[in-house]
Scaffold this motif. Structure first.
Motif, PDB file in Angstrom:
ATOM      1  N   ASN A  66     -48.820 -31.323 -12.140  1.00 35.08           N
ATOM      2  CA  ASN A  66     -49.496 -31.869 -13.324  1.00 35.08           C
ATOM      3  C   ASN A  66     -49.016 -31.276 -14.650  1.00 35.08           C
ATOM      4  OD1 ASN A  66     -50.959 -33.393 -11.571  1.00 35.08           O
ATOM      5  ND2 ASN A  66     -52.788 -32.106 -11.661  1.00 35.08           N
ATOM      6  N   THR A  67     -47.854 -30.613 -14.658  1.00 35.48           N
ATOM      7  CA  THR A  67     -47.422 -29.992 -15.916  1.00 35.48           C
ATOM      8  C   THR A  67     -46.917 -31.011 -16.922  1.00 35.48           C
ATOM      9  OG1 THR A  67     -45.287 -29.574 -14.883  1.00 35.48           O
ATOM     10  CG2 THR A  67     -46.818 -27.715 -15.014  1.00 35.48           C
ATOM     11  N   THR A  68     -46.652 -32.248 -16.477  1.00 32.93           N
ATOM     12  CA  THR A  68     -46.237 -33.262 -17.453  1.00 32.93           C
ATOM     13  C   THR A  68     -47.265 -34.390 -17.526  1.00 32.93           C
ATOM     14  OG1 THR A  68     -44.949 -34.447 -15.788  1.00 32.93           O
ATOM     15  CG2 THR A  68     -43.774 -32.823 -17.109  1.00 32.93           C
ATOM     16  N   GLU A  69     -48.442 -34.156 -16.952  1.00 29.33           N
ATOM     17  CA  GLU A  69     -49.446 -35.214 -16.950  1.00 29.33           C
ATOM     18  C   GLU A  69     -50.062 -35.365 -18.339  1.00 29.33           C
ATOM     19  OE1 GLU A  69     -52.118 -36.278 -13.451  1.00 29.33           O
ATOM     20  OE2 GLU A  69     -53.422 -35.094 -14.731  1.00 29.33           O
ATOM     21  N   THR A  70     -49.831 -36.528 -18.957  1.00 25.35           N
ATOM     22  CA  THR A  70     -50.420 -36.776 -20.273  1.00 25.35           C
ATOM     23  C   THR A  70     -51.763 -37.488 -20.079  1.00 25.35           C
ATOM     24  OG1 THR A  70     -49.351 -38.918 -20.455  1.00 25.35           O
ATOM     25  CG2 THR A  70     -48.133 -37.028 -21.303  1.00 25.35           C
ATOM     26  N   LEU A  71     -52.489 -37.668 -21.184  1.00 29.77           N
ATOM     27  CA  LEU A  71     -53.811 -38.310 -21.086  1.00 29.77           C
ATOM     28  C   LEU A  71     -53.710 -39.709 -20.489  1.00 29.77           C
ATOM     29  CD1 LEU A  71     -55.581 -37.282 -24.417  1.00 29.77           C
ATOM     30  CD2 LEU A  71     -56.192 -36.618 -22.088  1.00 29.77           C
ATOM     31  N   SER A  72     -52.708 -40.493 -20.940  1.00 30.15           N
ATOM     32  CA  SER A  72     -52.571 -41.854 -20.419  1.00 30.15           C
ATOM     33  C   SER A  72     -52.307 -41.834 -18.908  1.00 30.15           C
ATOM     34  CB  SER A  72     -51.438 -42.603 -21.117  1.00 30.15           C
ATOM     35  OG  SER A  72     -51.809 -42.934 -22.429  1.00 30.15           O
ATOM     36  N   ILE A  73     -51.478 -40.885 -18.456  1.00 29.92           N
ATOM     37  CA  ILE A  73     -51.145 -40.829 -17.033  1.00 29.92           C
ATOM     38  C   ILE A  73     -52.364 -40.410 -16.217  1.00 29.92           C
ATOM     39  CG2 ILE A  73     -49.746 -39.624 -15.297  1.00 29.92           C
ATOM     40  CD1 ILE A  73     -47.483 -39.561 -17.282  1.00 29.92           C
ATOM     41  N   TYR A  74     -53.093 -39.407 -16.699  1.00 29.89           N
ATOM     42  CA  TYR A  74     -54.297 -38.963 -15.992  1.00 29.89           C
ATOM     43  C   TYR A  74     -55.294 -40.122 -15.895  1.00 29.89           C
ATOM     44  CZ  TYR A  74     -58.305 -35.984 -14.735  1.00 29.89           C
ATOM     45  OH  TYR A  74     -59.386 -35.423 -14.123  1.00 29.89           O
ATOM     46  N   ALA A  75     -55.511 -40.815 -17.008  1.00 26.90           N
ATOM     47  CA  ALA A  75     -56.462 -41.934 -16.999  1.00 26.90           C
ATOM     48  C   ALA A  75     -55.978 -43.022 -16.041  1.00 26.90           C
ATOM     49  CB  ALA A  75     -56.627 -42.497 -18.406  1.00 26.90           C
ATOM     50  N   GLY A  91     -43.742 -38.717 -12.880  1.00 23.24           N
ATOM     51  CA  GLY A  91     -45.023 -39.095 -12.290  1.00 23.24           C
ATOM     52  C   GLY A  91     -46.147 -38.148 -12.675  1.00 23.24           C
ATOM     53  N   GLY A  92     -45.907 -37.310 -13.684  1.00 26.64           N
ATOM     54  CA  GLY A  92     -46.931 -36.360 -14.108  1.00 26.64           C
ATOM     55  C   GLY A  92     -46.715 -34.970 -13.525  1.00 26.64           C
ATOM     56  N   GLY A  93     -45.846 -34.868 -12.545  1.00 26.44           N
ATOM     57  CA  GLY A  93     -45.591 -33.585 -11.894  1.00 26.44           C
ATOM     58  C   GLY A  93     -44.542 -32.780 -12.611  1.00 26.44           C
ATOM     59  N   PRO A  94     -44.097 -31.679 -12.136  1.00 30.42           N
ATOM     60  CA  PRO A  94     -44.639 -30.943 -10.985  1.00 30.42           C
ATOM     61  C   PRO A  94     -45.952 -30.237 -11.326  1.00 30.42           C
ATOM     62  CG  PRO A  94     -42.870 -29.722 -12.036  1.00 30.42           C
ATOM     63  CD  PRO A  94     -42.954 -31.027 -12.747  1.00 30.42           C
ATOM     64  N   LEU A 126     -36.206 -31.511 -12.542  1.00 27.83           N
ATOM     65  CA  LEU A 126     -37.463 -32.228 -12.788  1.00 27.83           C
ATOM     66  C   LEU A 126     -38.595 -31.682 -11.931  1.00 27.83           C
ATOM     67  CD1 LEU A 126     -36.106 -35.856 -13.112  1.00 27.83           C
ATOM     68  CD2 LEU A 126     -36.678 -34.236 -14.906  1.00 27.83           C
ATOM     69  N   GLY A 127     -38.271 -30.809 -10.973  1.00 30.01           N
ATOM     70  CA  GLY A 127     -39.303 -30.227 -10.126  1.00 30.01           C
ATOM     71  C   GLY A 127     -39.776 -28.886 -10.650  1.00 30.01           C
ATOM     72  N   MET A 128     -39.221 -28.473 -11.791  1.00 29.99           N
ATOM     73  CA  MET A 128     -39.612 -27.161 -12.298  1.00 29.99           C
ATOM     74  C   MET A 128     -40.510 -27.295 -13.513  1.00 29.99           C
ATOM     75  SD  MET A 128     -36.390 -24.708 -11.778  1.00 29.99           S
ATOM     76  CE  MET A 128     -35.235 -25.573 -12.775  1.00 29.99           C
ATOM     77  N   PRO A 129     -41.688 -26.681 -13.456  1.00 27.91           N
ATOM     78  CA  PRO A 129     -42.575 -26.729 -14.616  1.00 27.91           C
ATOM     79  C   PRO A 129     -41.826 -26.171 -15.829  1.00 27.91           C
ATOM     80  CG  PRO A 129     -43.659 -25.688 -12.740  1.00 27.91           C
ATOM     81  CD  PRO A 129     -42.226 -25.848 -12.371  1.00 27.91           C
ATOM     82  N   GLY A 130     -42.078 -26.719 -16.984  1.00 30.77           N
ATOM     83  CA  GLY A 130     -41.357 -26.245 -18.166  1.00 30.77           C
ATOM     84  C   GLY A 130     -40.151 -27.131 -18.415  1.00 30.77           C
TER      85      GLY A 130
END
Lengths: 291, 271
Positions: free
Chosen positions: A238-247, A233-236, A146-150
């Motif tokens: 910000n590679t999993t940060e969706t619009l709802s999470i960013y907002a 949590g949107g990491g690592p 879960l700490g690896m982008p992709g």
């Protein structure tokens, strides 16, 4: 005539509470949401003044917004595609008769009943670098998945697929059950292969159900929050940060209500745009309610 | 069916069922495993209830469960009380604009909740309902309404209109025809809608996370998401708390499987 008219007026009392609640809590807040998005509002500093469209101007040049939009689009595209394919597979399985079918029908409802937060925690445990199932099955590969982008984004998609593919299957199964058995019988008499039956009978007749599922799953996946937020949590980075999470982070962590509302309004506009495109392409989705 | 395709079918069913149940089963096993056994591969040697004990004791667990039950019950009651008369009117009375109303409810069920977070947060703060359970119940009721309304409209439509008309001819008012004749007949629908509404409110996360801040006001999903140990994440306890919180839902889903599936597929959008 007078009686009919008085009857007409009185029947509105039955729907009035529903109309009021929906108007007051769902529709009305959209107006202040737009209004706040035109202001600079930092609650903790009691800062609140009108700034016009400057939040929107900032958004256009905010790389984090575009990343979040891209992440959301990718999530929707991949998750909904897999859910439809897997759901169709499950539905076809459930549509044939076999022993233990009742058990499978019950099993399929379990992911639906489990809160998304719990599902995300369950999967986070499976991916745990030290003790997780994946690390145990692949000894020596103590990777922080879960700490690896992709990887993280696909793990989030998997949570959504696990939770929702069974629900898609149930909807598609209901669609399959409306296809007349005679059609299949006739096709078998004519010597059609199973593959031919699937593409010439099942798929075309299932199309209306598929369209409904596609539209609702897309809109639902676009607002995704729980599954991703709890898992990564949107990491690592910000590679999993969706619009709802960013907002959400902008609103509740940074306390920037103005820009947070701008992000929320834009998310809402995206959902509207997707609905409009779908209606344009596929027509109004109809439900099983006769009006 | 040939034996080979038979075997393929069995394999596919086993794979599908394990995919659905597997993670839940794994969580249940984890919750019963000693911390020292968690790092070993394979099944645990001895089972333990330690994680359950500490999950129940270390957090204001009773508070949290009570919060979730209170909110979910209140939401269920409120949304059914509002949705049932409306569904009756849409199905049986000549209400103008009923398709607009149904369309609007369908549209709000697709609202991204984040879009209403900031105005609702500020509004709840203004009226002093922030960080209170009623403050959570009001938005939940609204967003549970579409589901309840669509399910109940379907059920009321399935009741023959002749029954309503006969009650009116026999001297019932519009309201007493609804209360004494139609409502009792719609009870199976009300029960189904109640289950789905309850599960929706019990599982909701974003509003609960935003509108509640005190640890003893939290609902189950928020508590589980914020479950933190002193040093490392207490996976055993998280698994125990999650299992305790979800087992009732799973049992309800199994018992009412038929009702839930027919309601989900006939009238609803998403539970």
């Amino acid at each position: 005539m007078t009686r009919a008219r008085s009857e007409d007026t009185r029947c509105y009392f039955f729907v009035l509470p529903a109309v009021i609640v929906i108007a007051a809590v769902a529709v009305y807040p959209m107006i202040p949401a737009v209004w706040i998005s035109l202001r600079r509002v930092i609650v903790v500093f009691h800062e609140d003044h009108f700034v016009g469209l400057s939040n929107y101007a900032f958004l256009i040049h905010d790389p984090r917004f575009w990343t979040a939009l891209g992440n959301t689009a990718y999530f929707v595209l991949v998750a909904v595609t897999i859910e439809l394919l897997l759901g169709l597979g499950f539905a076809l399985l459930l549509h044939t008769s076999f022993r233990g079918q009742k058990f499978f029908r019950v099993a399929i409802l379990i992911p639906w009943a489990i809160p998304t937060v719990v599902s995300a925690k369950m999967w986070a445990w499976i991916w745990n670098p030290e003790y997780g199932l994946v690390s145990r099955l692949l000894p020596g590969s103590e990777m922080n998945w879960l700490g690896m982008p992709g990887y993280a984004m696909h793990a989030a998609i998997l949570v959504d697929v696990w939770k929702t593919a069974p629900f898609v299957a149930l909807l598609l199964l209901a669609g399959l059950e409306t296809i007349p058995v005679d059609l299949y019988k006739a096709a078998i008499v004519d010597g059609a292969s199973p593959l031919r039956i699937f593409f010439s009978i099942t798929l075309p007749l299932l199309r209306p159900t598929i369209v409904v599922v596609l539209v609702f799953r897309t809109l639902d996946a676009f607002r995704v929050f729980d599954a991703v937020y709890v898992l990564t949590g949107g990491g690592p980075a910000n590679t999993t940060e969706t619009l709802s999470i960013y907002a959400y982070k902008m609103l509740m962590r940074a306390g920037d209500f103005g820009y947070g509302s701008t992000l929320a309004v834009v998310t809402f506009l995206c959902v509207m745009a997707i609905s409009a495109i779908y209606i344009r392409l596929l027509g109004m989705p109809t439900r099983n309610i006769r009006i | 069916m040939t034996s080979r395709s038979r075997a393929g079918l069995v394999l596919a069913v086993i794979a599908g069922a394990s995919f659905c149940i597997g993670p839940f089963g794994l969580q249940a096993i984890t919750s019963l495993t000693h911390d020292s056994d968690l790092s070993h591969p394979g099944l645990p040697g001895a089972l333990t209830l330690d994680h359950y004990k500490s999950a129940v004791h270390e957090q204001p667990f009773a508070h949290i469960v009570r919060n979730s039950l209170v909110v979910a019950s209140a939401v269920t009651l409120a949304s059914l009380a509002i949705a049932a008369p409306a569904a009756f009117a849409i199905a049986k009375l000549r209400v103008r604009g009923k398709s607009v109303l149904l369309g609007a409810t369908l549209a709000i069920s697709m609202f991204p909740p984040i879009a209403t977070v900031s105005p609702l947060y500020l509004a709840l703060r203004r009226v002093g309902l922030l960080d209170t359970l009623p403050g959570l119940t009001i938005p939940y009721t609204t967003f549970a309404l579409p589901l309840a309304l669509w399910i109940l409209t379907g059920f009321f439509q399935d009741i023959p209109s002749e029954l309503y008309l006969a009650a009116r001819v026999d001297g019932c008012s519009m309201f007493s025809a609804f209360r004494k004749v139609l409502l009792p007949l719609a009870m199976p629908g009300i029960a189904t809608a109640a289950i789905l509404t309850f599960i929706f409110a019990y599982n909701e996360f974003l509003y609960a996370l935003t509108f509640l801040s005190s640890p003893d006001k939290r609902t189950i999903p928020v508590a589980i998401s914020l479950f933190a140990g002193e040093h490392t994440e207490p996976w055993g306890e998280i698994a125990a708390a999650s299992t305790l919180a979800t087992l009732p839902l799973v049992i309800v889903a199994i018992i009412f499987q038929r009702k839930i599936v027919s309601a989900l597929t006939a009238g609803s959008v998403k539970g």
